[in-house]
Design an enzyme around this catalytic site. Structure first.
Site, mmCIF file in Angstrom:
data_model
loop_
_atom_site.group_PDB
_atom_site.id
_atom_site.type_symbol
_atom_site.label_atom_id
_atom_site.label_comp_id
_atom_site.label_asym_id
_atom_site.label_seq_id
_atom_site.Cartn_x
_atom_site.Cartn_y
_atom_site.Cartn_z
ATOM 1 N N GLU A 295 -13.257 -12.083 68.780
ATOM 2 C CA GLU A 295 -12.489 -12.582 69.916
ATOM 3 C C GLU A 295 -12.759 -11.708 71.142
ATOM 4 O OE1 GLU A 295 -8.930 -15.106 68.546
ATOM 5 O OE2 GLU A 295 -8.256 -13.045 68.672
ATOM 6 N N ASN B 198 -3.143 -19.503 65.721
ATOM 7 C CA ASN B 198 -2.322 -18.321 65.996
ATOM 8 C C ASN B 198 -1.281 -18.731 67.037
ATOM 9 O OD1 ASN B 198 -1.214 -15.892 66.752
ATOM 10 N ND2 ASN B 198 -3.083 -15.066 67.689
ATOM 11 N N TRP B 199 -0.063 -18.942 66.559
ATOM 12 C CA TRP B 199 0.978 -19.445 67.472
ATOM 13 C C TRP B 199 1.493 -18.365 68.417
ATOM 14 C CZ3 TRP B 199 4.679 -22.859 63.926
ATOM 15 C CH2 TRP B 199 3.934 -23.937 63.430
ATOM 16 N N LYS B 200 1.147 -17.129 68.168
ATOM 17 C CA LYS B 200 1.667 -16.013 68.984
ATOM 18 C C LYS B 200 3.199 -16.096 69.051
ATOM 19 C CE LYS B 200 -2.779 -15.766 71.198
ATOM 20 N NZ LYS B 200 -3.589 -15.405 72.338
ATOM 21 N N GLU C 204 -4.146 -8.360 71.389
ATOM 22 C CA GLU C 204 -2.837 -8.171 72.025
ATOM 23 C C GLU C 204 -2.050 -7.046 71.346
ATOM 24 O OE1 GLU C 204 -1.670 -12.303 71.845
ATOM 25 O OE2 GLU C 204 -3.230 -12.765 73.303
ATOM 26 N N GLY D 97 -7.047 -16.714 76.095
ATOM 27 C CA GLY D 97 -6.007 -17.272 76.969
ATOM 28 C C GLY D 97 -6.422 -17.378 78.422
ATOM 29 N N HIS E 249 -5.352 -7.881 66.206
ATOM 30 C CA HIS E 249 -5.488 -8.788 67.350
ATOM 31 C C HIS E 249 -5.497 -7.966 68.636
ATOM 32 C CE1 HIS E 249 -4.698 -11.837 70.348
ATOM 33 N NE2 HIS E 249 -5.117 -12.725 69.467
ATOM 34 N N GLY F 260 -5.604 -19.997 69.666
ATOM 35 C CA GLY F 260 -4.290 -19.671 70.204
ATOM 36 C C GLY F 260 -3.662 -20.887 70.865
ATOM 37 N N GLY F 261 -3.775 -20.960 72.181
ATOM 38 C CA GLY F 261 -3.113 -22.001 72.969
ATOM 39 C C GLY F 261 -3.262 -23.409 72.405
ATOM 40 N N SER G 23 -10.063 -19.155 73.801
ATOM 41 C CA SER G 23 -10.074 -20.430 74.528
ATOM 42 C C SER G 23 -10.866 -21.521 73.811
ATOM 43 C CB SER G 23 -10.588 -20.214 75.953
ATOM 44 O OG SER G 23 -9.735 -19.327 76.653
HETATM 45 P P1 PGA Z 1 -6.577 -18.579 72.913
HETATM 46 O O1 PGA Z 1 -6.167 -17.377 71.925
HETATM 47 O O2 PGA Z 1 -7.192 -19.656 72.026
HETATM 48 O O3 PGA Z 1 -5.313 -19.024 73.554
HETATM 49 O O4 PGA Z 1 -7.581 -18.037 73.857
HETATM 50 C C1 PGA Z 1 -6.964 -16.996 70.865
HETATM 51 C C2 PGA Z 1 -6.339 -15.824 70.143
HETATM 52 O O5 PGA Z 1 -5.793 -14.943 70.805
HETATM 53 O O6 PGA Z 1 -6.372 -15.735 68.898
#
Ligand code: PGA
Length: 245
Positions: free
Chosen positions: A166, A9-11, A96, A172, A94, A228-229, A207
């Site tokens: 999640e 997930n590149w956000k 966010e 993050g 998600h 994500g990251g 994470s």
């Molecule tokens: P993260 O994000 O790996 O940076 O914690 C995961 C996500 O939000 O899908």
């Protein structure tokens, strides 16, 4: 047997140049036959670029879709537009989106249904906040998030979906649920899915890194990861994908 799935997930990250560099560098590593399925979810504006660069090696997904089919929804992207580009997945719900865009369980359920209607496989995100975990509400929160979707789309619809657990406090932050904490919730999610549970892939997200991926994937109900990251660094993402094989 459920095929392992790792989704990046590149956000809201990337550019034409950075995307092509990241994909090239990952695909150089990820050559040949693999048992694990890999997908990336770039910002919507880059879906066409990434689809073209990815070839057969990767599946592509959107980070969100509109609940509406088409019409006067300025700024939105419909599920059928994503499907039009031959993408396979759409993340819905998600945390966010839930937090910064006030997406309710009911709206997420509408998006889930819209994605399936267009032929996409929704990746339904569920998870509790730290406050909810500390108040021992984790399983209740997850059950409610799942129920809204099952009420809207039906239990059978879950067989054409992916669920991502999640924990909000792990996204993050560098904090990861322990494999045991994650397994407990994954097992619970599978139970909630009843007869369809065995077929549904349940990913862990929060994470995930090369250093913790292996022990998470070793758990019986963890079928892969939503990353994500670490999906923005080709070597890290590659190592996570390898750990899922
Ligand atoms: P993260 O994000 O790996 O940076 O914690 C995961 C996500 O939000 O899908």
């Amino acid at each position: 047997m459920r095929q392992a799935l790792v989704v990046g997930n590149w956000k809201m990250n990337g550019s034409l140049a950075a995307n092509s560099q990241l994909l090239e560098s990952f695909l150089e590593r990820w050559q040949g036959e693999h048992q694990v399925e890999v997908a990336v979810c770039p910002p919507a504006i880059y879906l066409a670029q990434v689809k073209q660069l990815a070839g057969d090696g990767l599946q592509i997904g959107a980070q969100d879709v509109s609940q509406a089919e088409s019409g006067a929804y300025t700024g939105e992207v419909s599920a059928s537009m994503v499907a039009d580009l031959d993408c396979r997945y759409a993340i819905v719900g998600h945390s966010e989106r839930r937090e910064y865009h006030s997406e309710t369980n009911e709206l997420v359920a509408e998006k889930f249904a819209a994605a399936q209607q267009a032929g996409l496989v929704p990746i339904l995100c569920v998870g509790e906040t730290l406050e909810q975990r500390n108040a021992s509400e984790t399983l209740d929160v997850i059950a409610e998030q799942l129920k809204a979707v099952i009420d809207r789309a039906g239990l059978q619809a879950m067989t054409d979906a992916v669920v991502a657990y999640e924990p909000v406090w792990a996204i993050g932050t560098g904090l990861t649920a322990t494999p045991e904490q994650a397994q407990e919730v994954h097992g619970f999610i599978r139970e909630q899915l009843g007869d369809t549970g065995d077929a549904v892939r349940i990913l862990y997200g929060g994470s995930v890194k090369p250093a913790n991926a292996g022990e998470l994937f070793a758990k019986p109900d963890i079928d892969g990861a939503l990353v994500g990251g670490a999906s923005l660094a080709s070597e890290d993402f590659y190592q996570i994908c390898l750990a899922a094989e």
